[in-house]
Write a protein that holds these residues in place. Structure first.
Motif, PDB file in Angstrom:
ATOM      1  N   ILE A  45       0.829  -1.212   0.000  1.00 41.79           N
ATOM      2  CA  ILE A  45       0.000   0.000   0.000  1.00 41.79           C
ATOM      3  C   ILE A  45       0.862   1.260   0.000  1.00 41.79           C
ATOM      4  O   ILE A  45       0.620   2.194  -0.778  1.00 41.79           O
ATOM      5  CB  ILE A  45      -0.953  -0.009   1.224  1.00 41.79           C
ATOM      6  N   ALA A  75      -2.311  -2.340  -5.087  1.00 41.06           N
ATOM      7  CA  ALA A  75      -3.504  -2.241  -4.234  1.00 41.06           C
ATOM      8  C   ALA A  75      -4.138  -3.630  -4.087  1.00 41.06           C
ATOM      9  O   ALA A  75      -4.548  -4.024  -2.987  1.00 41.06           O
ATOM     10  CB  ALA A  75      -4.497  -1.248  -4.832  1.00 41.06           C
ATOM     11  N   ARG A  92      -8.614  -5.547   9.525  1.00 41.15           N
ATOM     12  CA  ARG A  92      -7.918  -4.643   8.602  1.00 41.15           C
ATOM     13  C   ARG A  92      -7.857  -3.210   9.125  1.00 41.15           C
ATOM     14  O   ARG A  92      -6.831  -2.548   9.031  1.00 41.15           O
ATOM     15  CB  ARG A  92      -8.629  -4.688   7.242  1.00 41.15           C
ATOM     16  N   HIS A 283       0.580  10.864   4.006  1.00 40.52           N
ATOM     17  CA  HIS A 283      -0.254  10.641   2.820  1.00 40.52           C
ATOM     18  C   HIS A 283      -1.287   9.552   3.096  1.00 40.52           C
ATOM     19  O   HIS A 283      -2.473   9.699   2.819  1.00 40.52           O
ATOM     20  CB  HIS A 283       0.665  10.259   1.655  1.00 40.52           C
ATOM     21  N   ARG A 284      -0.804   8.434   3.666  1.00 35.85           N
ATOM     22  CA  ARG A 284      -1.709   7.322   3.958  1.00 35.85           C
ATOM     23  C   ARG A 284      -2.770   7.755   4.963  1.00 35.85           C
ATOM     24  O   ARG A 284      -3.950   7.434   4.835  1.00 35.85           O
ATOM     25  CB  ARG A 284      -0.895   6.137   4.498  1.00 35.85           C
ATOM     26  N   SER A 287      -5.373  10.064   3.320  1.00 34.96           N
ATOM     27  CA  SER A 287      -6.313   9.337   2.459  1.00 34.96           C
ATOM     28  C   SER A 287      -7.322   8.571   3.313  1.00 34.96           C
ATOM     29  O   SER A 287      -8.516   8.547   3.011  1.00 34.96           O
ATOM     30  CB  SER A 287      -5.557   8.345   1.568  1.00 34.96           C
ATOM     31  N   GLY A 291     -11.314   9.577   3.683  1.00 38.15           N
ATOM     32  CA  GLY A 291     -12.293   8.611   3.199  1.00 38.15           C
ATOM     33  C   GLY A 291     -13.238   8.094   4.267  1.00 38.15           C
ATOM     34  O   GLY A 291     -14.149   7.312   3.970  1.00 38.15           O
ATOM     35  N   TRP A 293     -15.719   9.332   5.926  1.00 39.98           N
ATOM     36  CA  TRP A 293     -17.164   9.580   5.746  1.00 39.98           C
ATOM     37  C   TRP A 293     -17.747   8.700   4.639  1.00 39.98           C
ATOM     38  O   TRP A 293     -18.930   8.342   4.699  1.00 39.98           O
ATOM     39  CB  TRP A 293     -17.437  11.060   5.483  1.00 39.98           C
ATOM     40  N   VAL A 294     -16.932   8.356   3.668  1.00 33.28           N
ATOM     41  CA  VAL A 294     -17.416   7.487   2.585  1.00 33.28           C
ATOM     42  C   VAL A 294     -17.644   6.066   3.122  1.00 33.28           C
ATOM     43  O   VAL A 294     -18.685   5.453   2.850  1.00 33.28           O
ATOM     44  CB  VAL A 294     -16.411   7.473   1.410  1.00 33.28           C
ATOM     45  N   ARG A 295     -16.675   5.593   3.885  1.00 37.35           N
ATOM     46  CA  ARG A 295     -16.838   4.240   4.445  1.00 37.35           C
ATOM     47  C   ARG A 295     -18.037   4.190   5.399  1.00 37.35           C
ATOM     48  O   ARG A 295     -18.803   3.226   5.410  1.00 37.35           O
ATOM     49  CB  ARG A 295     -15.548   3.800   5.146  1.00 37.35           C
ATOM     50  N   GLU A 296     -18.181   5.255   6.187  1.00 37.13           N
ATOM     51  CA  GLU A 296     -19.338   5.313   7.101  1.00 37.13           C
ATOM     52  C   GLU A 296     -20.655   5.297   6.328  1.00 37.13           C
ATOM     53  O   GLU A 296     -21.611   4.627   6.730  1.00 37.13           O
ATOM     54  CB  GLU A 296     -19.289   6.589   7.946  1.00 37.13           C
ATOM     55  N   ALA A 297     -20.684   6.033   5.220  1.00 32.80           N
ATOM     56  CA  ALA A 297     -21.908   6.078   4.415  1.00 32.80           C
ATOM     57  C   ALA A 297     -22.225   4.692   3.859  1.00 32.80           C
ATOM     58  O   ALA A 297     -23.384   4.256   3.865  1.00 32.80           O
ATOM     59  CB  ALA A 297     -21.757   7.090   3.284  1.00 32.80           C
ATOM     60  N   ALA A 298     -21.201   3.994   3.396  1.00 32.79           N
ATOM     61  CA  ALA A 298     -21.424   2.662   2.831  1.00 32.79           C
ATOM     62  C   ALA A 298     -21.978   1.727   3.903  1.00 32.79           C
ATOM     63  O   ALA A 298     -22.910   0.950   3.658  1.00 32.79           O
ATOM     64  CB  ALA A 298     -20.123   2.119   2.249  1.00 32.79           C
ATOM     65  N   ALA A 300     -23.610   2.640   6.645  1.00 33.05           N
ATOM     66  CA  ALA A 300     -24.962   3.086   6.999  1.00 33.05           C
ATOM     67  C   ALA A 300     -25.968   2.624   5.953  1.00 33.05           C
ATOM     68  O   ALA A 300     -27.066   2.148   6.277  1.00 33.05           O
ATOM     69  CB  ALA A 300     -24.990   4.605   7.136  1.00 33.05           C
ATOM     70  N   HIS A 301     -25.577   2.735   4.677  1.00 36.13           N
ATOM     71  CA  HIS A 301     -26.484   2.345   3.614  1.00 36.13           C
ATOM     72  C   HIS A 301     -26.743   0.836   3.661  1.00 36.13           C
ATOM     73  O   HIS A 301     -27.889   0.388   3.515  1.00 36.13           O
ATOM     74  CB  HIS A 301     -25.921   2.734   2.256  1.00 36.13           C
TER      75      HIS A 301
ATOM     76  N   PRO B  30     -11.006   6.302  -0.861  1.00 38.80           N
ATOM     77  CA  PRO B  30     -11.522   6.084   0.494  1.00 38.80           C
ATOM     78  C   PRO B  30     -11.284   4.663   1.023  1.00 38.80           C
ATOM     79  O   PRO B  30     -11.267   4.458   2.227  1.00 38.80           O
ATOM     80  CB  PRO B  30     -13.025   6.339   0.370  1.00 38.80           C
ATOM     81  N   ARG B 149     -25.439   4.714  -2.455  1.00 37.14           N
ATOM     82  CA  ARG B 149     -24.866   4.568  -1.111  1.00 37.14           C
ATOM     83  C   ARG B 149     -24.675   5.924  -0.437  1.00 37.14           C
ATOM     84  O   ARG B 149     -24.984   6.093   0.741  1.00 37.14           O
ATOM     85  CB  ARG B 149     -23.492   3.893  -1.196  1.00 37.14           C
ATOM     86  N   ASP B 152     -28.120   7.802   0.025  1.00 41.47           N
ATOM     87  CA  ASP B 152     -28.950   7.157   1.040  1.00 41.47           C
ATOM     88  C   ASP B 152     -28.060   6.514   2.111  1.00 41.47           C
ATOM     89  O   ASP B 152     -28.298   5.396   2.552  1.00 41.47           O
ATOM     90  CB  ASP B 152     -29.840   6.096   0.358  1.00 41.47           C
ATOM     91  N   GLY B 153     -26.998   7.238   2.511  1.00 40.39           N
ATOM     92  CA  GLY B 153     -26.090   6.710   3.539  1.00 40.39           C
ATOM     93  C   GLY B 153     -26.274   7.480   4.824  1.00 40.39           C
ATOM     94  O   GLY B 153     -27.299   7.347   5.488  1.00 40.39           O
ATOM     95  N   THR B 154     -25.318   8.348   5.131  1.00 39.35           N
ATOM     96  CA  THR B 154     -25.465   9.209   6.306  1.00 39.35           C
ATOM     97  C   THR B 154     -25.970  10.578   5.851  1.00 39.35           C
ATOM     98  O   THR B 154     -26.007  10.875   4.651  1.00 39.35           O
ATOM     99  CB  THR B 154     -24.106   9.418   7.005  1.00 39.35           C
ATOM    100  N   SER B 157     -23.093  12.279   4.071  1.00 40.22           N
ATOM    101  CA  SER B 157     -22.785  11.801   2.721  1.00 40.22           C
ATOM    102  C   SER B 157     -23.842  12.290   1.727  1.00 40.22           C
ATOM    103  O   SER B 157     -23.545  12.577   0.576  1.00 40.22           O
ATOM    104  CB  SER B 157     -22.660  10.271   2.683  1.00 40.22           C
TER     105      SER B 157
END
Lengths: 312, 263, 312, 263
Positions: A45, A75, A92, A283-284, A287, A291, A293-298, A300-301, B30, B149, B152-154, B157
């Motif tokens: 990575i 990756a 992970r 850098h790591r 990143s 990211g 908030w994106v992982r949290e959104a996924a 949550a969805h 992300p 996603r 319709d996530g948080t 988002s």
């Protein structure tokens, strides 16, 4: 009971058979493996950065495609190595935290900067070359998922190595400025590549136990010698000079003699003061943090969707 | 045939420039899975670009290959739509949601276009399109899933996704505005008049936005820069956004600094 | 009492004398002036962006220095124009908020992009040229601090205009590619420059009151004509074509006839849908927001220091 | 005289590259007064760079003027210290505090250097230094005042200032490490051995940090990249940071894309 399991474990390992995730294994073995595989995953990575540095500036579309595919492979390697640690019960996100908090290491080679496009070729040739020397024996390592991951990784790495060497060949047939770039890159990467095999055997800890567990199969110095012997004719064919005045063929030993890497520098870089340690980890971390908030959104969805489905 | 070369440049530059933008994400996504996915999409687009630029150079017949076209043209000679060049992140101009919003619009449009180009009377365009259709279906699906996603996530988002759509929406009109080159080539069955794609693409976007419980943005399209004939000009005429010059500078620098080099 | 003050105010203005900050003035005059000067200040600040866009890429060190100095001057103009509004009781932070919330305008010309280095020259020549036409009469405006600010601004602007024209002259003597860039830039900026004088007189509001107050001294169309008459011979000397097929000398009028700008486009851009409106305001907002902690720190430090001094 | 040309490049490149970095702030500073101040500093440094590069080109005698040296050298031919090239903001590598931290260190060092160069046996270096001394005194004072305001402002600004100093500190050792060119020229009274400036500069920095109630950072200096002779190499040898290539790409792009143009 435990003694019996231990005996069975020892027998399987000694017989060069594989330990699988559901098999019993000693805690030390599990811990050591997690650390070793995680460190390898982290290296893939972090290793995306020095090469990724040149994707947007690659000077031909063909080289851009090759480089992009290579960094993508890294990756991918990281992904299945992390998956291998998960078969050992690791998490992970936890390992990522350890990486960005500096509590777990990655290969120190990536703490050097890539300063021209020739570095992309030299990383392929020397750094991937050294990695392959280190990793090929691990294709027969005692832990099944790790061994299988290494088979795939090694296959792709040797592809990358050939591509790197081919880039250097092309550059050496190009302009004077290109040849200068290649030689300069070799000068900068040669010693750090030798250091990739770790400290000299007499200064290396843990080797014996890891050897017994078949998660390390050759000593650092053996692998380093092998790498030097392999690289010298390749350098000749390329037309570059390796920056080691002590390098010469020793007919008696049937190997090349070579100089001693600057181990003080090695330890300084390992301990954090290399040219790019802070940059790579920052850098790591950025990143990963950017990211979140994106992982949290996924997550949550997915939860919403699951709730809907169970309600339906 | 001047038109056909130009048309290949248009479609090739769209792919090249968006590929360049997407590859900026490399090692910055992300999650690792997304690093792999975005690199994959960038690679597919780069592949399309290489075929189209090579073809443009061949038709032109002036000895320019894909690299001469990518690395030695000036900014105003690029014919890509502005949507492909806008900084949608990871730079300061956007974030992951903006990147997804752009990819959703771009891939929905280009998929519809490619599906029609499969029957182009130019066999090379048809072949490139046939290959691209599969790739673009994946890209559109990927973007659609993330739109849903994030939408319709948080709560956060959702805000980001709405802001991302608002950011890219003003650049959508250009996708459906026919350039004279497209009009002429469409008339002879070689190209597609992009105006004819609008309702199909709008339908796709509405479906995705609906699934994400998002409204279609209401921001208007941008006024174009006016040329000497008084007509509005956009990316297809070589008029780009201020951000584009920086993208080109970065992309071309090594190639331009080392004349005569072979890679 | 108020009537007497009003009479004195009217007398001073009609006599072409200056109203100063402590003098009585009608509320409408104060409000109109604040809006007009603030809009001018905002224009200087937003105007830094299209030209600032080329500082890091300026193709010679001399041009880089000239451009950097010019953009610095614009920040300076912004500063003393905001200072002039403060003499009328306005607050800079409040005006800045109005700018970044879109409740106050800036010159719509800056909603177009700068697409090559020639744009830097054309902005100097045409945009600064139009600004000077607008502003020279304001050096005799009725409000003292505004008039004095305009004197300084106009002096620097004409310096900028000469530099812009000189850059274009140099480029026109250069390569074919450079001449193309200049002509292309002229094609893009000519009509927006004509729009800088505002809508045609018959569609322009407020002119009469502003004229009476001596904060506007010529009508939009008068100034536009003056600008066209001034620019045509300059374009000839430069060797560029102005993109207006209706442009020709009218010996009878003693002026150039010229085409009608696309007022629909003008209103679209004023209302927010120009190529760069969103970008310009977002840039300003981001800079302002990113700097908030710095301004807070400066205030906090000043307070601490004041407290220490009063304690000592 | 090869040494003297190289020395002029070193000092000229330091100024050119930091000027370039500072001009990135243009229209992005925390307040208008600071936009004016940073542009002013960038302009002064650019002026120093132009005199030094011009002088380097004259001594070299190969017909390279300031622009040939600024725009047509490759990355590895630039001789500036790495401190001048690091992204300290407004890019993602820093913020206003980091910019101030770098300016504090750089201007304190260069002022001390210039004060000594005033008595250089090379009359041009002496004259450039004499002019620079006044400019650098202003720069150092400006940076010192902001260091104190941020260090002794709010809790947040204090954190940022500490982080900014930590970020630039690893690059300070290079400022005081003599390059063979400097050593040789110092021996004949032309250049200054930068090692001899350390205690003076440390004293200045300690005074400023003291007034800001800040501690001197404890982060170590960076390990250098090793060349073929086994010796560490830095900016003075043409070995730069990864960020530098992007700076050069942006700076040189127009000049390189339009060969033969006159500006």
């Amino acid at each position: 009971m435990d003694e019996e399991l231990q005996r069975e474990f020892d027998r399987v390992v000694a017989a060069e058979q594989r330990i699988e995730p559901r098999d019993w294994m000693p805690e030390g073995y599990r811990r050591t493996l997690i650390r070793q595989i995680a460190q390898h995953a982290h290296s893939e990575i972090i290793g995306m950065q020095p090469e990724g540095n040149w994707i947007t500036r690659a000077p031909s579309l063909r080289r851009k495609a090759i480089l992009l595919a290579k960094v993508q492979d890294e990756a991918g390697h990281g992904l299945y190595l992390y998956a291998a640690t998960e078969t050992l019960g690791a998490d992970r996100e936890d390992l990522t935290q350890k990486l960005i908090n500096g509590r777990q290491k990655y290969s120190s080679i990536f703490n050097y900067p890539t300063l021209s496009f020739a570095d992309v070729g030299v990383i392929g040739w020397l750094v991937d070359g050294a990695a392959i020397c280190n990793q090929v024996p691990l294709c027969r390592t005692s832990y099944g998922p790790y061994a299988r991951a290494m088979i795939r990784v090694c296959k792709e790495e040797s592809f990358h190595q050939r591509q790197g060497y081919e880039l250097l060949m092309t550059m050496m047939r190009g302009t004077e400025a290109q040849r200068r770039q290649v030689q300069d890159a070799v000068d900068r990467w040669w010693w750090p590549s030798l250091m990739m095999f770790g400290p000299p055997d007499d200064a290396s800890s843990n080797t014996e136990q890891s050897m017994a567990w078949r998660i390390k199969r050759h000593t650092n110095d053996e692998l380093r010698q092998k790498f030097v012997d392999m690289s010298v004719p390749q350098a000749d064919k390329l037309g570059v000079t390796l920056p080691d005045p002590e390098l010469r063929w020793n007919a008696e030993r049937g190997h090349h003699d070579f100089g001693t890497p600057d181990w003080d520098e090695f330890w300084r870089v390992v301990k954090g003061d290399g040219p790019c340690n802070a940059q790579r980890v920052a850098h790591r971390r950025k990143s990963h943090d950017d990211g979140a908030w994106v992982r949290e959104a996924a997550t949550a969805h997915a939860a919403k969707r699951a709730a809907k489905e169970s309600a339906a | 045939s001047g038109d056909l070369a130009t048309y290949c440049l248009m479609l090739g530059d769209d792919a090249l420039v968006l590929s360049q933008r997407l590859s900026e994400w490399c090692s910055r996504a992300p999650e690792l899975e997304e690093d792999v996915a975005l690199a994959n999409i960038a690679l597919d687009l780069l592949g399309q670009a290489r075929m189209l630029l090579t073809r443009a150079g061949e038709i032109e017949g002036a000895g320019r290959d894909e690299d001469a076209l990518a690395y030695l043209r000036e900014e105003h000679e690029f014919r890509n739509v502005q949507l492909s060049e806008v900084d949608c992140g990871p730079g300061p101009g956007g974030d992951f949601a903006t990147t997804i919003a752009r990819l959703l619009v771009f891939s929905s449009w280009r998929l519809a276009l490619s599906q029609r180009l499969v029957s182009s009377r130019d066999p090379v365009l048809a072949a490139v399109a046939a290959k691209a259709v599969k790739e673009l279906a994946y890209q559109r699906d990927h973007a659609a899933q993330w739109t849903i996603r994030l939408g319709d996530g948080t709560e956060y988002s959702r805000e980001r996704m709405i802001a991302g759509l608002d950011r890219v929406w003003p650049f959508t009109d250009e996708l459906f505005t026919a350039h004279p080159v497209e009009t002429r080539l469409a008339a002879v069955g070689v190209a597609v008049d992009p105006a004819t794609l609008r309702s199909e693409v709008d339908g796709v976007l509405d479906t995705v936005l609906g699934a994400a419980s998002l409204d279609r943005p209401t921001v208007g399209s941008l006024s174009t820069v006016v040329g000497r004939d008084g007509a509005g000009r956009g990316g297809r005429d070589g008029v780009h956004t201020e951000a584009f010059g920086y993208l080109i500078a970065e992309m071309q620098h090594i190639a331009r600094s080392m004349p005569g080099a072979t890679w």
